[in-house]
Design a protein around this motif. Structure first.
Motif, PDB file in Angstrom:
ATOM      1  N   ASN A   2      51.341 -30.937  42.947  1.00 47.92           N
ATOM      2  CA  ASN A   2      50.623 -32.207  42.939  1.00 47.92           C
ATOM      3  C   ASN A   2      49.127 -32.038  42.713  1.00 47.92           C
ATOM      4  O   ASN A   2      48.328 -32.841  43.175  1.00 47.92           O
ATOM      5  CB  ASN A   2      50.856 -32.934  44.252  1.00 47.92           C
ATOM      6  N   ILE A   7      47.044 -32.534  32.134  1.00 48.59           N
ATOM      7  CA  ILE A   7      48.460 -32.753  31.866  1.00 48.59           C
ATOM      8  C   ILE A   7      48.997 -31.619  31.000  1.00 48.59           C
ATOM      9  O   ILE A   7      48.260 -30.929  30.297  1.00 48.59           O
ATOM     10  CB  ILE A   7      48.688 -34.106  31.179  1.00 48.59           C
ATOM     11  N   GLY A   8      50.317 -31.439  31.051  1.00 47.39           N
ATOM     12  CA  GLY A   8      50.963 -30.395  30.267  1.00 47.39           C
ATOM     13  C   GLY A   8      51.100 -30.771  28.799  1.00 47.39           C
ATOM     14  O   GLY A   8      50.680 -31.846  28.361  1.00 47.39           O
ATOM     15  N   ASP A  89      58.545 -38.481  27.889  1.00 51.80           N
ATOM     16  CA  ASP A  89      57.862 -37.213  28.130  1.00 51.80           C
ATOM     17  C   ASP A  89      56.921 -37.293  29.330  1.00 51.80           C
ATOM     18  O   ASP A  89      56.649 -36.279  29.990  1.00 51.80           O
ATOM     19  CB  ASP A  89      57.053 -36.811  26.895  1.00 51.80           C
ATOM     20  N   LEU A  90      56.404 -38.485  29.592  1.00 54.01           N
ATOM     21  CA  LEU A  90      55.368 -38.628  30.620  1.00 54.01           C
ATOM     22  C   LEU A  90      55.408 -40.060  31.155  1.00 54.01           C
ATOM     23  O   LEU A  90      55.678 -41.006  30.419  1.00 54.01           O
ATOM     24  CB  LEU A  90      53.995 -38.325  30.014  1.00 54.01           C
ATOM     25  N   PRO A 110      59.543 -35.625  32.916  1.00 55.48           N
ATOM     26  CA  PRO A 110      58.949 -34.321  33.265  1.00 55.48           C
ATOM     27  C   PRO A 110      57.563 -34.396  33.884  1.00 55.48           C
ATOM     28  O   PRO A 110      57.251 -33.631  34.801  1.00 55.48           O
ATOM     29  CB  PRO A 110      58.912 -33.573  31.923  1.00 55.48           C
ATOM     30  N   GLN A 111      56.709 -35.289  33.369  1.00 55.72           N
ATOM     31  CA  GLN A 111      55.358 -35.416  33.909  1.00 55.72           C
ATOM     32  C   GLN A 111      55.190 -36.831  34.458  1.00 55.72           C
ATOM     33  O   GLN A 111      55.373 -37.816  33.746  1.00 55.72           O
ATOM     34  CB  GLN A 111      54.314 -35.138  32.831  1.00 55.72           C
ATOM     35  N   ARG A 112      54.792 -36.886  35.740  1.00 63.07           N
ATOM     36  CA  ARG A 112      54.677 -38.172  36.429  1.00 63.07           C
ATOM     37  C   ARG A 112      53.323 -38.208  37.134  1.00 63.07           C
ATOM     38  O   ARG A 112      53.060 -37.428  38.048  1.00 63.07           O
ATOM     39  CB  ARG A 112      55.823 -38.342  37.431  1.00 63.07           C
ATOM     40  N   ILE A 113      52.472 -39.135  36.713  1.00 63.08           N
ATOM     41  CA  ILE A 113      51.077 -39.136  37.131  1.00 63.08           C
ATOM     42  C   ILE A 113      50.737 -40.458  37.801  1.00 63.08           C
ATOM     43  O   ILE A 113      51.097 -41.536  37.318  1.00 63.08           O
ATOM     44  CB  ILE A 113      50.154 -38.903  35.917  1.00 63.08           C
ATOM     45  N   THR A 125      54.262 -35.357  39.706  1.00 62.12           N
ATOM     46  CA  THR A 125      53.906 -33.990  39.333  1.00 62.12           C
ATOM     47  C   THR A 125      52.402 -33.789  39.326  1.00 62.12           C
ATOM     48  O   THR A 125      51.929 -32.656  39.408  1.00 62.12           O
ATOM     49  CB  THR A 125      54.467 -33.659  37.942  1.00 62.12           C
ATOM     50  N   GLN A 126      51.666 -34.867  39.212  1.00 59.56           N
ATOM     51  CA  GLN A 126      50.204 -34.783  39.244  1.00 59.56           C
ATOM     52  C   GLN A 126      49.656 -36.011  39.952  1.00 59.56           C
ATOM     53  O   GLN A 126      49.938 -37.145  39.568  1.00 59.56           O
ATOM     54  CB  GLN A 126      49.618 -34.710  37.829  1.00 59.56           C
TER      55      GLN A 126
END
Length: 347
Positions: A2, A7-8, A89-90, A110-113, A125-126
């Protein structure tokens, strides 16, 4: 997992999900952030998860490729399953609720902000820390709102404790909510400089609204009146003051008033319509407009007299100046409004 790191990797045309806000005014205030995301990712497919009641708000909006409806009562498992089919993707989560983060987690994005808030950081995830000048919003009691706005007197004991000399002196200056959404968008690399909120209504929609509500032949300036608001009296100006202001402004400008509101506001708008007296000076459409019709009609209004409400934010979006040789010039309108509101309103 976290950390607020960058971002990736994303593909050249990423699929981005925006978990939208749940209220009309908040949704309008997210539009600058969405426009900045479109600016940053012009090739992205941007989908917006939005309550069904707000879906039409986003028609024709260039920042959004797709809207996904969130039905009232739809459970979180069903929402997660629906989102999983989108292969995103995000996800950028705009609300602060635990549920909004859980929805994207269940979707397997995969990416959750989103912002770091209680009971939800595990599902992101962030997490994004608040900006340095962020202000925590607090709910105020009706009594406190009246004290700050001068509707209720300030007691001597309160003045001594607060060190203020008036009811409004202690009211803080708050940073606008659009900056909080822009700060989240900046976590994806977007420009955080503010833009004017924008909604998009077509000329055809405006002409259709004129025809539907009998405004085609009106030559006077059209002013809007929205006396209702969610949460009852906490966000409502007293009806008596609306009536006094509406009468005074109508006398000075010869305007036509369009009365807006939901079905629950009909009693208030009916009372104001009756107080105006002249039926040709007031058109009461409370509870009779769709969201798109409301947006179109507000485009026709030179002025909107309103409480803190969703329609207030819709009316404040970027818009062309209405044309018409019969409308008073802006300076005349400003003078009329100043004359009315600088005078003492009745208690």
């Amino acid at each position: 997992m976290n950390s607020p790191s960058a971002i990736g990797h994303l593909p050249p045309a990423p699929r981005i999900l925006i978990r939208g806000t749940n209220w009309l005014g908040d949704a309008v205030m997210t539009t600058p952030a969405l426009l900045r995301l479109r600016e940053k990712y012009p090739q992205a497919h941007i989908a917006l998860l939005t309550p069904d009641k707000l879906r039409d708000l986003w028609a024709n909006h260039p920042a959004v490729n797709e809207t996904i409806s969130l039905s009232a009562g739809e459970n979180v498992l069903a929402v997660g399953k629906k989102l999983r089919a989108g292969n995103f993707d995000l996800a950028l989560v705009l609300p602060n609720s635990p549920r909004s983060a859980i929805e994207t987690w269940l979707a397997g994005i995969p990416q959750r902000i989103g912002y770091a808030r209680s009971w939800r950081t595990f599902f992101l995830t962030q997490t994004v820390p608040p900006s340095a000048d962020a202000v925590n919003m607090q709910k105020l009691s009706v009594a406190e709102i009246k004290r700050r706005t001068g509707v209720a007197p300030v007691s001597n004991s309160h003045s001594r404790l607060s060190g203020t000399k008036s009811a409004t002196a202690a009211t803080p200056v708050l940073r606008h909510q659009i900056h909080e959404y822009l700060h989240l968008a900046a976590a994806l690399g977007a420009n955080s400089e503010p833009l004017t909120p924008q909604l998009f209504v077509t000329p055809e929609e405006i002409e259709a609204a004129k025809k539907e509500f009998g405004l085609e032949e009106i030559t006077q300036p059209i002013f809007g009146l929205n006396p209702g608001a969610e949460y009852g009296p906490a966000k409502r100006w007293p009806v008596e003051r609306f009536i006094a202001a509406v009468k005074a402004i109508q006398q000075r400008t010869n305007c036509i008033w369009l009365l807006f509101g939901g079905k629950n506001d009909a009693a208030i708008t009916n009372r104001i319509e009756s107080a105006i007296g002249n039926r040709q000076s007031a058109i009461n459409r409370a509870g009779q407009t769709s969201l798109r019709e409301l947006m179109a009609l507000l485009k026709l209004c030179r002025v909107l007299l309103t409480n803190d409400s969703g329609p207030m934010h819709v009316a404040g979006t970027d818009r062309p100046r209405p044309a018409g040789r019969h409308a008073p010039p802006p300076a005349e309108i400003r003078r009329a409004l100043f004359a009315v509101f600088s005078a003492r309103m009745p208690d």
